[in-house]
Design a protein around this motif. Structure first.
Motif, PDB file in Angstrom:
ATOM      1  N   ASP A 263     -52.887  -7.112  74.837  1.00 35.95           N
ATOM      2  CA  ASP A 263     -54.286  -7.497  74.930  1.00 35.95           C
ATOM      3  C   ASP A 263     -54.294  -8.594  75.717  1.00 35.95           C
ATOM      4  O   ASP A 263     -53.792  -9.425  75.349  1.00 35.95           O
ATOM      5  CB  ASP A 263     -54.869  -7.877  73.502  1.00 35.95           C
ATOM      6  N   HIS A 346     -56.074 -13.670  67.356  1.00 39.34           N
ATOM      7  CA  HIS A 346     -55.953 -12.768  66.354  1.00 39.34           C
ATOM      8  C   HIS A 346     -54.855 -11.988  66.375  1.00 39.34           C
ATOM      9  O   HIS A 346     -54.032 -12.061  67.219  1.00 39.34           O
ATOM     10  CB  HIS A 346     -57.161 -11.501  66.535  1.00 39.34           C
ATOM     11  N   HIS A 353     -56.708  -5.460  67.438  1.00 42.45           N
ATOM     12  CA  HIS A 353     -56.953  -6.478  66.210  1.00 42.45           C
ATOM     13  C   HIS A 353     -56.528  -6.076  65.146  1.00 42.45           C
ATOM     14  O   HIS A 353     -56.672  -5.153  64.254  1.00 42.45           O
ATOM     15  CB  HIS A 353     -58.496  -6.754  65.832  1.00 42.45           C
ATOM     16  N   THR A 392     -52.719 -13.333  69.498  1.00 41.00           N
ATOM     17  CA  THR A 392     -53.248 -13.614  70.736  1.00 41.00           C
ATOM     18  C   THR A 392     -53.763 -14.961  71.067  1.00 41.00           C
ATOM     19  O   THR A 392     -54.257 -15.609  69.934  1.00 41.00           O
ATOM     20  CB  THR A 392     -54.270 -12.572  71.417  1.00 41.00           C
ATOM     21  N   GLU A 394     -56.156 -16.920  73.292  1.00 46.21           N
ATOM     22  CA  GLU A 394     -57.188 -16.553  74.365  1.00 46.21           C
ATOM     23  C   GLU A 394     -58.560 -17.484  74.302  1.00 46.21           C
ATOM     24  O   GLU A 394     -59.667 -17.177  74.110  1.00 46.21           O
ATOM     25  CB  GLU A 394     -57.598 -15.195  74.077  1.00 46.21           C
ATOM     26  N   GLU A 434     -55.861 -14.863  78.283  1.00 51.29           N
ATOM     27  CA  GLU A 434     -55.296 -14.366  77.016  1.00 51.29           C
ATOM     28  C   GLU A 434     -53.821 -14.000  77.381  1.00 51.29           C
ATOM     29  O   GLU A 434     -53.613 -13.113  78.073  1.00 51.29           O
ATOM     30  CB  GLU A 434     -56.106 -13.446  76.530  1.00 51.29           C
TER      31      GLU A 434
END
Ligand code: GLY
Ligand code: MN
Length: 461
Positions: A263, A346, A353, A392, A394, A434
């Motif tokens: 991600d 997250h 997620h 992450t 971000e 991110e």
């Protein structure tokens, strides 16, 4: 280094060991029709099923007994299906592949559950998909308001134990995520290579996805490729790229058959030349991201990282004349959420997620509830970080005209926000950066090969 059946056997015995009592029912996902019965959405297996069973075939279920013994349930082969979809793998071969001791056909599952429940308890996770809710209701003889009643019977203990186990990533899991980030790197480099004013967002999305599709890798969520980065989850690709635009790209891929994912977000200047304003906001976001990554380490709580981000962002916005006042007071009041309305990050793993179908048990300790404050309320993870977590990082700064109008009309946080100056940024868009970060024994590291993010790299022609 891929996963072996021994890995799945170990994961299952560890799970039932943690539960101490009772068996576990896991439902896999089914093919999901789109516009008529036989026209399907791309199939994606349930992530808990992938983690404990490792099979990405539709229509499976499994029971894991207290001693770790596992029975796999699947459909009998259907003659006509062979013609349309080719010969599948038999349930007995699938059972062998995942190290299950036994297999049965799906129509025996209801009876097996009824027998089991005479002697012990059955732990299950309430499904979030409609088809599995109906299946589960049939299997457990639940009627009435099935969604509510299935939730009531769901095992909070099972959810907690799954989170405990899946949150700590092994060397093999980390290697899978790093493979995924390496593909993302190539996708972002391609986007940057072809970037040009006049193209459409969809041209860039296509160039990036071509790399993933050519390797048969699914996207881990609907890609965001937009000149309207201020719309946080913008899934339209219709706009043309203007010379002064910022292009925000938030994408990730999954690596079958394990399906660990990436991600990643980058924000490019379409002209490869940031304006002074863009440069200042970009540098503020990047500084925030680098500081948060530097601070992320075991025992640091993610809410402290979120607030650290809020302080650096507030300071950068004050330098631009957009905010004012005491930084700590401003952050405590939540004034920064006008520009940074989401959480710092997250968990990431098989899900983008990770495990969020289980709810706040993933990110919140038992004694903590979500904050009611706008912005902080979107923070998905407040737990203290532990070695093996993958998260992450971000941060972002956005200028969201409807939100600006609302706050301004309500005179919200006037002591901290310079609305007159904010109005000059209404068409700015948004910037987010991110990366996926592993918490190590005493610090943290960004996973995968570095992906371009410094202004000097992004202004190179
Ligand atoms: N990449 C989308 C999100 O984190 O919500
Ligand atoms: Mn994310």
């Amino acid at each position: 280094m891929t996963f072996t059946k021994q890995d799945y056997i170990l994961r299952r015995s560890e799970l039932v060991g943690k539960l101490k009592e009772g068996a576990v029912l896991l439902l896999g996902n089914n093919l999901s029709p789109r516009n008529f019965e036989r026209n399907y959405y791309p199939f994606r297996q349930d992530s808990h099923f992938l983690y404990y069973i490792g099979l990405d075939t539709p229509g499976l279920a499994a029971i894991i007994y207290q001693d770790g013994r596992t029975v796999l349930f699947g459909e009998k082969e259907d003659e006509s299906e062979i013609i349309w979809s080719g010969k599948g793998t038999s349930v007995s071969d699938l059972a062998n592949r995942c190290g299950a001791e036994d297999f049965k056909y799906y129509d025996a599952l209801g009876k097996e559950i009824a027998l089991l429940k005479r002697d012990t308890m059955l732990h299950y996770i309430p499904p979030f998909r409609g088809d599995n809710l109906i299946k589960m209701a049939g299997l457990l003889n639940i009627d009435g308001k099935i969604e509510e009643n299935i939730k009531i019977g769901g095992s909070a203990l099972l959810a907690r134990k799954i989170v405990e186990q899946r949150a700590i990533k092994s060397t093999k899991e980390i290697a899978e995520i790093e493979k995924s980030v390496a593909v993302s790197k190539r996708m972002y480099e391609r986007a940057f290579q072809v970037l040009e004013p006049g193209l459409r967002e969809s041209d860039i999305a296509a160039e990036m996805q071509k790399i993933a599709i050519a390797e048969d890798l699914p996207q881990s969520f609907l890609p965001i490729v937009t000149v309207h980065g201020e719309i946080l989850h913008n899934n339209n690709y219709k706009n043309r790229l203007g010379k002064e635009d910022l292009l925000l790209i938030d994408t990730g891929v999954e690596i079958p058959p394990s399906y660990y994912c990436s991600d990643i977000t980058r924000t490019f200047s379409v002209a490869r030349k940031f304006t002074e304003r863009q440069k200042h906001i970009y540098k503020t976001v990047l500084k925030t991201q680098l500081e948060v990554i530097k601070t992320a380490s075991p025992e640091v709580s993610n809410v402290d990282l979120h607030n650290l981000a809020a302080r650096i962002i507030t300071s950068g916005l004050q330098e631009a004349g957009l905010m004012k006042g005491d930084i700590d007071e401003s952050v405590a009041a939540g004034a920064h959420a006008l520009f940074y309305p989401h959480g710092i990050g997250h968990m990431l793993g098989i899900d983008v997620h990770d495990m969020e179908d289980l709810g706040d048990v993933v990110g919140y300790p038992d004694e903590k509830r979500r904050s009611g404050q706008f912005g902080l309320s979107f923070l998905r993870l407040v737990k203290k970080l532990r070695p093996g977590f993958v998260i992450t990082v971000e941060p972002g700064i956005y200028f969201i005209p409807p939100l600006i109008d609302k706050w301004k009309s309500e005179k919200l946080h006037e002591d901290f926000v310079n609305y007159r100056e904010v109005d000059n940024y209404r068409s700015f868009g948004g910037i987010r950066i991110e990366d996926d970060v592993l918490i190590t024994d005493n610090s943290s590291r960004v996973l995968g090969p570095p992906i371009l993010k410094h202004i000097e790299e992004l202004e190179k022609i």
